[in-house]
Design a protein around this motif. Structure first.
Motif, PDB file in Angstrom:
ATOM      1  N   SER A 162     -50.173 -28.198 -62.231  1.00  0.00           N
ATOM      2  CA  SER A 162     -48.688 -28.521 -61.652  1.00  0.00           C
ATOM      3  C   SER A 162     -48.046 -27.188 -61.710  1.00  0.00           C
ATOM      4  O   SER A 162     -47.246 -26.971 -60.851  1.00  0.00           O
ATOM      5  CB  SER A 162     -48.177 -29.325 -62.542  1.00  0.00           C
ATOM      6  OG  SER A 162     -47.702 -29.076 -63.831  1.00  0.00           O
ATOM      7  N   PHE A 163     -48.401 -25.960 -62.436  1.00  0.00           N
ATOM      8  CA  PHE A 163     -47.860 -24.777 -62.264  1.00  0.00           C
ATOM      9  C   PHE A 163     -48.378 -23.874 -61.606  1.00  0.00           C
ATOM     10  O   PHE A 163     -47.910 -22.770 -61.358  1.00  0.00           O
ATOM     11  CB  PHE A 163     -47.811 -24.227 -63.875  1.00  0.00           C
ATOM     12  CG  PHE A 163     -46.870 -24.826 -64.734  1.00  0.00           C
ATOM     13  CD1 PHE A 163     -45.464 -24.537 -64.781  1.00  0.00           C
ATOM     14  CD2 PHE A 163     -47.314 -25.635 -65.996  1.00  0.00           C
ATOM     15  CE1 PHE A 163     -44.629 -24.981 -65.831  1.00  0.00           C
ATOM     16  CE2 PHE A 163     -46.591 -26.202 -66.671  1.00  0.00           C
ATOM     17  CZ  PHE A 163     -45.110 -25.999 -66.745  1.00  0.00           C
ATOM     18  N   TYR A 166     -46.291 -22.141 -58.409  1.00  0.00           N
ATOM     19  CA  TYR A 166     -45.583 -21.074 -59.007  1.00  0.00           C
ATOM     20  C   TYR A 166     -46.228 -20.006 -59.472  1.00  0.00           C
ATOM     21  O   TYR A 166     -45.748 -18.877 -59.014  1.00  0.00           O
ATOM     22  CB  TYR A 166     -44.537 -21.930 -59.942  1.00  0.00           C
ATOM     23  CG  TYR A 166     -43.454 -20.971 -60.535  1.00  0.00           C
ATOM     24  CD1 TYR A 166     -42.098 -20.882 -60.386  1.00  0.00           C
ATOM     25  CD2 TYR A 166     -43.916 -20.012 -61.578  1.00  0.00           C
ATOM     26  CE1 TYR A 166     -41.394 -19.905 -60.765  1.00  0.00           C
ATOM     27  CE2 TYR A 166     -42.791 -19.015 -62.110  1.00  0.00           C
ATOM     28  CZ  TYR A 166     -41.765 -19.194 -61.685  1.00  0.00           C
ATOM     29  OH  TYR A 166     -40.779 -18.128 -62.144  1.00  0.00           O
TER      30      TYR A 166
ATOM     31  N   LEU B 480     -38.187 -18.252 -57.256  1.00  0.00           N
ATOM     32  CA  LEU B 480     -38.741 -17.911 -58.527  1.00  0.00           C
ATOM     33  C   LEU B 480     -37.963 -18.251 -59.780  1.00  0.00           C
ATOM     34  O   LEU B 480     -38.544 -17.981 -61.027  1.00  0.00           O
ATOM     35  CB  LEU B 480     -39.470 -16.570 -58.611  1.00  0.00           C
ATOM     36  CG  LEU B 480     -40.539 -16.356 -57.663  1.00  0.00           C
ATOM     37  CD1 LEU B 480     -40.717 -14.798 -57.913  1.00  0.00           C
ATOM     38  CD2 LEU B 480     -41.791 -17.216 -57.954  1.00  0.00           C
ATOM     39  N   PHE B 481     -36.859 -18.897 -59.821  1.00  0.00           N
ATOM     40  CA  PHE B 481     -35.920 -19.254 -60.819  1.00  0.00           C
ATOM     41  C   PHE B 481     -36.553 -19.911 -61.730  1.00  0.00           C
ATOM     42  O   PHE B 481     -36.246 -19.350 -62.915  1.00  0.00           O
ATOM     43  CB  PHE B 481     -34.841 -20.274 -60.316  1.00  0.00           C
ATOM     44  CG  PHE B 481     -33.782 -20.527 -61.193  1.00  0.00           C
ATOM     45  CD1 PHE B 481     -33.014 -19.520 -61.947  1.00  0.00           C
ATOM     46  CD2 PHE B 481     -33.763 -21.816 -61.548  1.00  0.00           C
ATOM     47  CE1 PHE B 481     -32.218 -19.862 -63.056  1.00  0.00           C
ATOM     48  CE2 PHE B 481     -32.747 -22.396 -62.505  1.00  0.00           C
ATOM     49  CZ  PHE B 481     -32.148 -21.298 -63.203  1.00  0.00           C
ATOM     50  N   ASP B 482     -37.194 -20.904 -61.636  1.00  0.00           N
ATOM     51  CA  ASP B 482     -37.967 -21.716 -62.793  1.00  0.00           C
ATOM     52  C   ASP B 482     -39.122 -22.318 -62.107  1.00  0.00           C
ATOM     53  O   ASP B 482     -39.225 -22.808 -60.913  1.00  0.00           O
ATOM     54  CB  ASP B 482     -36.843 -22.743 -63.202  1.00  0.00           C
ATOM     55  CG  ASP B 482     -37.307 -23.368 -64.482  1.00  0.00           C
ATOM     56  OD1 ASP B 482     -37.687 -22.539 -65.400  1.00  0.00           O
ATOM     57  OD2 ASP B 482     -37.216 -24.681 -64.523  1.00  0.00           O
ATOM     58  N   PRO B 483     -40.331 -22.613 -62.967  1.00  0.00           N
ATOM     59  CA  PRO B 483     -41.343 -23.011 -62.279  1.00  0.00           C
ATOM     60  C   PRO B 483     -41.113 -24.518 -61.775  1.00  0.00           C
ATOM     61  O   PRO B 483     -40.321 -25.300 -62.511  1.00  0.00           O
ATOM     62  CB  PRO B 483     -42.346 -23.350 -63.421  1.00  0.00           C
ATOM     63  CG  PRO B 483     -41.979 -22.159 -64.480  1.00  0.00           C
ATOM     64  CD  PRO B 483     -40.416 -22.056 -64.209  1.00  0.00           C
ATOM     65  N   GLU B 484     -41.489 -24.913 -60.705  1.00  0.00           N
ATOM     66  CA  GLU B 484     -41.284 -26.366 -59.829  1.00  0.00           C
ATOM     67  C   GLU B 484     -42.745 -26.834 -59.889  1.00  0.00           C
ATOM     68  O   GLU B 484     -43.522 -26.356 -59.478  1.00  0.00           O
ATOM     69  CB  GLU B 484     -40.862 -26.276 -58.630  1.00  0.00           C
ATOM     70  CG  GLU B 484     -39.492 -25.706 -58.354  1.00  0.00           C
ATOM     71  CD  GLU B 484     -39.043 -25.629 -56.979  1.00  0.00           C
ATOM     72  OE1 GLU B 484     -40.058 -25.742 -56.242  1.00  0.00           O
ATOM     73  OE2 GLU B 484     -38.038 -25.177 -56.511  1.00  0.00           O
ATOM     74  N   ARG B 485     -42.752 -27.627 -61.036  1.00  0.00           N
ATOM     75  CA  ARG B 485     -44.320 -28.357 -61.014  1.00  0.00           C
ATOM     76  C   ARG B 485     -44.334 -29.451 -60.222  1.00  0.00           C
ATOM     77  O   ARG B 485     -43.437 -30.068 -59.787  1.00  0.00           O
ATOM     78  CB  ARG B 485     -44.358 -29.044 -62.642  1.00  0.00           C
ATOM     79  CG  ARG B 485     -44.138 -28.027 -63.720  1.00  0.00           C
ATOM     80  CD  ARG B 485     -44.072 -28.664 -65.001  1.00  0.00           C
ATOM     81  NE  ARG B 485     -45.596 -29.215 -65.348  1.00  0.00           N
ATOM     82  CZ  ARG B 485     -45.738 -30.172 -66.461  1.00  0.00           C
ATOM     83  NH1 ARG B 485     -44.797 -30.192 -67.364  1.00  0.00           N
ATOM     84  NH2 ARG B 485     -47.058 -30.231 -66.757  1.00  0.00           N
ATOM     85  N   THR B 486     -45.573 -29.495 -59.370  1.00  0.00           N
ATOM     86  CA  THR B 486     -45.716 -30.532 -58.545  1.00  0.00           C
ATOM     87  C   THR B 486     -47.185 -30.999 -58.663  1.00  0.00           C
ATOM     88  O   THR B 486     -48.350 -30.617 -59.355  1.00  0.00           O
ATOM     89  CB  THR B 486     -45.906 -29.599 -57.031  1.00  0.00           C
ATOM     90  OG1 THR B 486     -46.962 -28.535 -57.200  1.00  0.00           O
ATOM     91  CG2 THR B 486     -44.651 -28.893 -56.633  1.00  0.00           C
ATOM     92  N   GLN B 505     -39.178 -30.158 -65.250  1.00  0.00           N
ATOM     93  CA  GLN B 505     -39.625 -29.001 -64.228  1.00  0.00           C
ATOM     94  C   GLN B 505     -40.261 -29.746 -63.058  1.00  0.00           C
ATOM     95  O   GLN B 505     -40.543 -28.955 -62.045  1.00  0.00           O
ATOM     96  CB  GLN B 505     -40.593 -27.996 -64.848  1.00  0.00           C
ATOM     97  CG  GLN B 505     -39.520 -27.224 -65.512  1.00  0.00           C
ATOM     98  CD  GLN B 505     -40.480 -26.202 -66.479  1.00  0.00           C
ATOM     99  OE1 GLN B 505     -41.745 -26.201 -67.023  1.00  0.00           O
ATOM    100  NE2 GLN B 505     -40.055 -24.664 -66.652  1.00  0.00           N
ATOM    101  N   TRP B 506     -40.660 -31.058 -62.935  1.00  0.00           N
ATOM    102  CA  TRP B 506     -41.422 -31.627 -61.978  1.00  0.00           C
ATOM    103  C   TRP B 506     -40.401 -31.793 -60.696  1.00  0.00           C
ATOM    104  O   TRP B 506     -39.296 -32.196 -60.819  1.00  0.00           O
ATOM    105  CB  TRP B 506     -41.721 -33.019 -62.516  1.00  0.00           C
ATOM    106  CG  TRP B 506     -43.026 -33.061 -63.550  1.00  0.00           C
ATOM    107  CD1 TRP B 506     -42.926 -33.271 -64.882  1.00  0.00           C
ATOM    108  CD2 TRP B 506     -44.263 -32.813 -63.317  1.00  0.00           C
ATOM    109  NE1 TRP B 506     -44.211 -33.047 -65.453  1.00  0.00           N
ATOM    110  CE2 TRP B 506     -44.925 -32.702 -64.201  1.00  0.00           C
ATOM    111  CE3 TRP B 506     -45.170 -32.626 -61.912  1.00  0.00           C
ATOM    112  CZ2 TRP B 506     -46.506 -32.533 -64.408  1.00  0.00           C
ATOM    113  CZ3 TRP B 506     -46.431 -32.447 -61.967  1.00  0.00           C
ATOM    114  CH2 TRP B 506     -47.097 -32.709 -63.285  1.00  0.00           C
TER     115      TRP B 506
END
Lengths: 202, 874
Positions: A162-163, A166, B480-486, B505-506
């Motif tokens: 999921s990371f 990023y 890139l502010f904070d991880p966006e989990r996908t 963060q999802w």
């Protein structure tokens, strides 16, 4: 069936020096290192379970990474290793859990690789302290990864799937100082579906 | 022009054009804006912040209190000392009156970070720092030197890593030092685009050597703030480093010998020195200038830049005046102890040099050179020059604080330097009192009669010099502010126009609007599909933990309020876990894969916290249990197929399974291979009350299987739905969302789940249920509210009060709304609420306070839709 798989970074186009190594087999192994079970596991793997933080061991195409005093990650080319490890545990205390899709692998290579990582990794990556064959769990930017150095100019990063997007974009951004390349066009991130928040920032 | 014909470390062969306050000027590479201004005879800068007094360049480094610039650029930047801004061609700046302007334009510059480790870090590249670095240099030893200037003050061995234009701004435990490198600021438009403008270095050092030097202090007398009053050391720096004479006729006022170096260099450069005013009664120096010993400058003359000074003997009355356009002052030197003090390093007062000096170094640090007081000059403390009025005796020029202001605070009873600082704002400007701090202490001591050493300094805090927030943020801005989990299915959601909701963060699909639909229309359509046809959602974000071991069942029995030990393999059970206080902490469904193996799911936001919780109990309380936990959240993609037609869809996907309610009952699961060949684990779990299947596959196949579900569902108009519809569907059934309907004060009983609390076994939190407060009947309990008008959707957070209560504050509150939606199935809005004694109020009418209105609401059973559960099996 293999063509039904899609890797976490399939949507990105990488610059030179960055690539994804998807679809590897990974097993999260827990066993008491001083036990007979551990000895059976080592026999099945054909290598020792490393006993110290930062260490790895290898047998053929398999690599074992130290994650904790009783925890390892086993990386392999094919899935047989999962059942081999479960069999070696023999129902004794421990676990061997298939985590192949839990993470992906991003390979960063080139003379600039260490410089790129040092933009966000608090570990001491100086060759005196960390070199080929070393691996640690750390963070790169805000992303938790297992970081493995494979040769003088090559590192493999294992982020949670999921990371991965990023992390890859973070690495490409950090690389742009050394490897000029066109900005990403194929990312699903630019398909414009997210609400327009105006031009507050970049 | 006051550029000397020769000398200085500037490249006279190259001319740089720049402007300050609209004046077109020139300078050379190697200049700062301040030195180039002085080369044009310009010393005046913006007026003072509060009193509007004329001010001039006073220093030659980071301690400058007056000469602050707003520098133009793609994103203009303010409050930069002109003494630290390196000149580049095309620079455009204006001087400020103590306040900069924030440019609302997004800053296009790149700021990044770098993490390095070194054996030795030397801070400061003057003679002491260069010497320390050279001495530390040895084969195999990593030595690093940081210095804020463009070049170090001496030759260094080639194996020393030298960071120039780099200021160590913060010193933290275990020799963790932050340093800001200005990489391209000096290049102006020529800065390469792909190199960060500034870089924040995170340095971990085995040993730190502080060679940070000393700052000269001004003297405190009437009119000491006018343009033309300059630190003597700065006058010398401008002469020698920049080849600039800051004045043509100079008077020097000092209380120590250091200023005589300036006198000699001025004379050598051919600059007239009218007199030296020395506060000391006796002086033994050899310069060819008239020295007035035991004397002080008592005032300055001139409306703007000074034209002269008045001098009087400290003992007598005779006043003498001297013409001058520059007054070089030296009130002694203060070692730069900031980094030492940030580490709680101790200071002691050294009376001979009138300065606070380090009293020993902190562990694994060393302080060398002037920073340690070494080589500083014997000084006669002269904290203020006697006068009739102290209203223009400036102590802090940047904050316009005078001796009179300091005495007003001591007169008001402030005895502590920290109180005086806050009362007067002394030392709080962006120079952080570098030139004013010790003088202020002297003035306080003078007023209170104590010694300077007893009064002590204010606390030194990081950063040593101001740092742009952008530099602290680094790359963690914008995308890139904070991880966006996908999830593995995310590309499909984007392609199909989902709007997203942040859950931790999802990124989770919130709803999938069709053309012209607003959120209400889209969610109503998605809910209808789930209740009447078939809908599907991506549930991959749920936390997932595999639990192995012979004691796994026993472990879960202790963690969950309900029982898991006897759950049969192939079966699933919903569980609630509590903290020891008995309050709900997380919930989810757990599968028993086989006797010694469970698959536990957590809430999306709770995954990491639950794993930590399990490990904490295993490692600290129950290490003898044979249990191992492994996080597998991203190993699995989870697709919920929901609705009366879900069986039809899943039967196409999983032809090998008998999907009848008898063969595949609720809360069981099956391992199968899908028609596509993908191995899958299919569960009969429902978070909506409808017939539903959750298909779990390796996340490698998540997107493909999602598309397979979509294809198979097309004949039934299968509808993707997001978290908003999910929330409506679950609320209609009274299913809680931990963290929305609970807030750490809600027990399972409060949430209507007494059925999930075992009376047969012990578990974490159990003991708290017998506490009187946890057991009382009037606790806030989760119930449904139906606005009796059938139309008002209560805002979440709405307060609930009794029907007949007087609306005179304080109005007793009975509870509040935790969830509120329009129900497509019920054809009306409804809410979940925590209400005191709610379970015994079913049927009562209460009032909801909405805006300024009171809306009658009927208390109803938590489960509003299909309370019999008749829809579960399709």
């Amino acid at each position: 069936m293999a063509d039904l798989r899609r890797s976490p970074l399939a949507h990105l186009t990488f610059p030179q020096g960055l690539t994804e190594l998807p679809f590897r087999t990974m097993v999260n192994l827990r066993v008491e290192p001083s036990s007979e079970t551990a000895a059976r596991v080592e026999k099945a793997l054909g290598t020792t379970l490393p006993r110290q933080c930062g260490q790895t061991s290898e047998a053929g195409s398999r690599t074992v990474f130290w994650l904790g005093p009783d925890e390892w990650l086993v990386l392999a080319d094919s899935a047989e290793v999962i059942s081999e490890l479960v069999e070696a545990l023999g129902g004794e205390p421990g676990s061997a859990v298939d985590v192949s899709a839990n993470r992906t692998i991003v390979e960063l290579s080139g003379p600039f690789a260490r410089d790129v990582l040092e933009k966000g990794c608090p570990v001491d990556l100086h060759p005196r302290e960390f070199g080929p064959g070393n691996a640690v769990q750390t963070t790169v930017g805000p992303v938790p990864v297992l970081l493995w150095q494979t040769d003088a100019e090559t590192y493999r990063l294992f982020p949670r799937s999921s990371f991965a997007d990023y992390l890859a974009r973070w690495l490409m951004d950090a690389m742009s100082e050394y490897v000029p390349f066109a900005p990403q066009q194929q990312s699903w991130r630019v398909s414009g579906s997210e609400p327009d928040l105006g031009s507050l920032d970049e | 022009m006051s550029r000397l014909p020769a000398g200085g470390r500037v490249d006279r062969g190259t001319v740089l054009r720049f402007s300050v306050d609209g004046r077109e000027l020139t300078g050379h590479p190697g200049d700062t804006v301040a030195s180039a201004m002085l080369a044009h005879g310009i010393i005046e800068v913006g007026r003072s912040i509060y009193r509007g007094r004329p001010r001039g360049i006073m220093a030659a480094g980071v301690e400058e209190p007056n000469a602050l610039l707003q520098v133009d650029g793609p994103c203009s930047e303010g409050m930069l000392p002109a003494t630290t801004v390196e000149l580049y061609d095309g620079l455009v700046a204006s001087t400020l009156s103590g306040k900069g302007r924030l440019d609302p334009t997004p800053d296009p510059a790149v700021y990044d970070k770098k993490f390095v480790h070194t054996d030795v870090l030397v801070v400061g590249g003057g003679p002491a720092g260069v010497k320390a670095a050279a001495e530390a240099s040895a084969p195999g030893v990593r030595v690093m030197l940081v210095d804020d200037q463009p070049e170090p003050g001496g030759e260094l061995p080639s194996d020393v890593v030298v960071l120039t234009r780099t200021t160590a701004i913060g010193s933290y435990d275990d020799n963790y030092v932050l340093a800001l490198e200005r990489r391209t600021d000096h290049l102006g438009a020529a800065a390469p685009a792909n190199v960060s403008r500034q870089r924040l270095w995170h340095i971990r050092a085995g040993r730190v050597v502080l060679a940070t030097g000393a700052h000269e202090r001004p003297l405190v007398f009437a009119g000491n703030d006018k343009p033309g009053v300059m630190l003597a050391g700065a006058v010398r720096t401008y002469l020698n480093r920049y080849g600039v004479a800051a004045g043509s006729q100079v008077v020097v006022f000092t209380n120590n010998d250091s200023a005589y170096d300036t006198v000699r260099d001025l004379l050598d450069a051919g600059v007239e020195v009218a007199a030296v005013v020395d506060a000391r009664p006796e002086v033994s120096v050899d310069v060819d200038v008239r020295i007035l010993t035991g004397s002080a400058v008592i005032n300055t003359e001139g409306e703007d830049r000074i034209t002269g000074v008045l001098v009087r003997s400290l003992e007598g009355d005779a006043v003498e005046s001297f013409e001058c356009d520059l007054l070089a002052v030296s009130g002694g030197w203060s070692p730069v102890v900031h980094l030492h003090s940030q580490r709680q390093g101790k200071l002691r007062w050294d009376d001979s040099i009138a300065a606070f000096v380090p009293d020993g170094a902190v562990r694994n640090q060393e302080i060398v050179g002037a920073a340690n007081g070494e080589g500083l000059w014997p000084t006669r403390a002269l904290w203020l020059v006697p006068s009739d009025s102290y209203d223009t005796h400036f102590v802090d020029l940047q904050r316009d604080v005078t001796v009179a202001d300091v005495w007003r605070s001591t007169g008001a009873g402030m005895l502590n330097v920290e109180h005086v600082k806050r009362y007067t704002s002394l030392g709080t400007a962006n120079d952080q009192g570098k030139t004013s701090g010790v003088n202020a202490i002297g003035v306080i001591a003078h007023a209170l009669g104590g010694s300077v050493g007893e009064i002590g300094t204010t606390t030194y805090r990081a950063p040593y010099t101001p740092v742009a927030f952008a530099a602290l943020a680094g790359r963690e801005r914008g995308d890139l502010f904070d991880p966006e989990r996908t999830t593995s299915i995310h590309p499909w959601h984007v392609e199909h126009g989902a709007l997203f909701e942040d859950v931790g963060q999802w990124k989770r699909p919130w709803y999938f609007p069709r053309d012209g639909e607003d959120i209400d229309a889209a969610v109503a359509r998605e809910c209808r599909a789930a209740r009447n046809g078939v809908a599907f959602m991506d549930a991959s974000t749920l936390g997932k933990i595999e639990i192995w071991g012979a004691d796994a069942g026993e472990f879960l029995n202790r963690i969950y309020t309900n029982a898991f030990k006897k759950l049969k393999p192939g079966h699933a059970r919903y569980g609630v876990m509590c903290r020891p206080d008995g309050m709900i902490f997380d919930d989810g469904v757990t599968l028993r894969l086989d006797d010694n193996r469970f698959f536990l799911t957590t809430t999306t936001g709770g995954a990491a916290g639950v794993l930590d919780w399990l490990e904490e109990w295993l490692q600290t309380e129950w290490p003898s249990l044979d249990v191992h936990c492994t996080s597998v959240t991203e190993q699995w993609a989870t697709i919920a197929v929901v609705g009366p037609r879900s069986r039809d869809v899943v039967s196409v996907l999983a032809p090998d399974l008998d999907l009848s309610a008898e063969a595949f009952p609720f809360m069981t699961f099956r391992e199968t291979t899908l028609a596509s060949g993908v191995p899958a684990r299919i569960c009969r779990i429902s978070f909506s009350g409808e017939l539903a299947y959750e298909i779990n596959v390796s996340s490698w196949y998540g997107l493909s299987v999602w598309e397979q579900v979509y294809e198979a569902g097309l004949p039934y108009d299968i509808t993707p739905y997001g978290t908003e519809a999910m929330h409506v569907l679950r609320a209609e059934k009274g299913y809680i969302i931990v963290g929305q309907d609970t807030d750490g004060t809600v027990t399972p009983h409060d949430a209507g789940m007494a059925w999930a609390v075992s009376k047969q076994k012990d578990f974490v939190g159990n003991r708290s249920f017998s506490r009187s407060d946890t057991a009382r009947a009037d606790r806030k309990q989760l119930i449904s509210l139906l606005p009796t008008d059938g139309t008002t959707k209560l805002p979440e957070g709405t307060q609930i009060i009794a029907r007949d209560v007087a609306l005179t504050p304080p109005v007793p509150m009975l509870g509040h709304v935790t969830s509120s939606y329009h129900s497509e199935a019920l054809g009306r809005p409804f809410a979940l609420a925590l209400v005191a004694g709610g379970q015994s109020r079913i049927g009562e009418t209460l009032m909801a306070h909405v805006g300024s209105e009171l809306v009658p609401v009927q208390v109803a059973d938590l489960v509003l839709y299909d309370p019999e559960g008749s829809r579960r099996d399709g």
